[in-house]
Design a protein around this motif. Structure first.
Motif, PDB file in Angstrom:
ATOM      1  N   LEU A 164     -25.482 -16.812  74.982  1.00  0.00           N
ATOM      2  CA  LEU A 164     -24.713 -15.888  74.143  1.00  0.00           C
ATOM      3  C   LEU A 164     -24.604 -16.325  72.686  1.00  0.00           C
ATOM      4  N   LYS A 165     -25.671 -16.899  72.158  1.00  0.00           N
ATOM      5  CA  LYS A 165     -25.660 -17.338  70.765  1.00  0.00           C
ATOM      6  C   LYS A 165     -25.935 -16.151  69.847  1.00  0.00           C
ATOM      7  N   SER A 166     -24.859 -15.645  69.245  1.00  0.00           N
ATOM      8  CA  SER A 166     -25.025 -14.560  68.286  1.00  0.00           C
ATOM      9  C   SER A 166     -23.766 -14.430  67.443  1.00  0.00           C
ATOM     10  N   PRO A 167     -23.920 -13.972  66.212  1.00  0.00           N
ATOM     11  CA  PRO A 167     -22.746 -13.748  65.360  1.00  0.00           C
ATOM     12  C   PRO A 167     -21.793 -12.711  65.968  1.00  0.00           C
ATOM     13  N   GLU A 168     -22.342 -11.694  66.642  1.00  0.00           N
ATOM     14  CA  GLU A 168     -21.512 -10.661  67.264  1.00  0.00           C
ATOM     15  C   GLU A 168     -20.573 -11.270  68.301  1.00  0.00           C
ATOM     16  N   VAL A 169     -21.099 -12.156  69.138  1.00  0.00           N
ATOM     17  CA  VAL A 169     -20.280 -12.780  70.174  1.00  0.00           C
ATOM     18  C   VAL A 169     -19.197 -13.646  69.535  1.00  0.00           C
TER      19      VAL A 169
END
Length: 70
Positions: free
Chosen positions: A43-48
């Motif tokens: 789940l590596k993301s700016p959104e998360v």
């Protein structure tokens, strides 16, 4: 569970199916479900990051802190 929770799962997770997160969310009446795409199992993301911080009450939704501030 009486406490609020945030269940996050990526639909392209190759380690566990998204249906597991949907079942947890269905059983946890005070939860929110966020389904992402393209972030994978980690789940590596700016959104998360934005959603987790906003859920925890640290930053209003729509704002992203720089990594150094975390």
């Amino acid at each position: 569970l009486p406490s609020a929770g945030l269940v996050i799962h990526d639909e392209e997770d190759d380690e566990t199916p998204v249906s597991n997160a949907q079942r947890i969310h269905g059983a946890w009446k005070n939860s929110q479900l966020l389904i992402t795409r393209g972030a994978g199992h980690n789940l590596k993301s700016p959104e998360v990051l934005e959603k987790v911080v906003a859920f925890a009450g640290g930053v209003p939704a729509g704002k992203v802190l720089p990594a150094a501030a975390l």
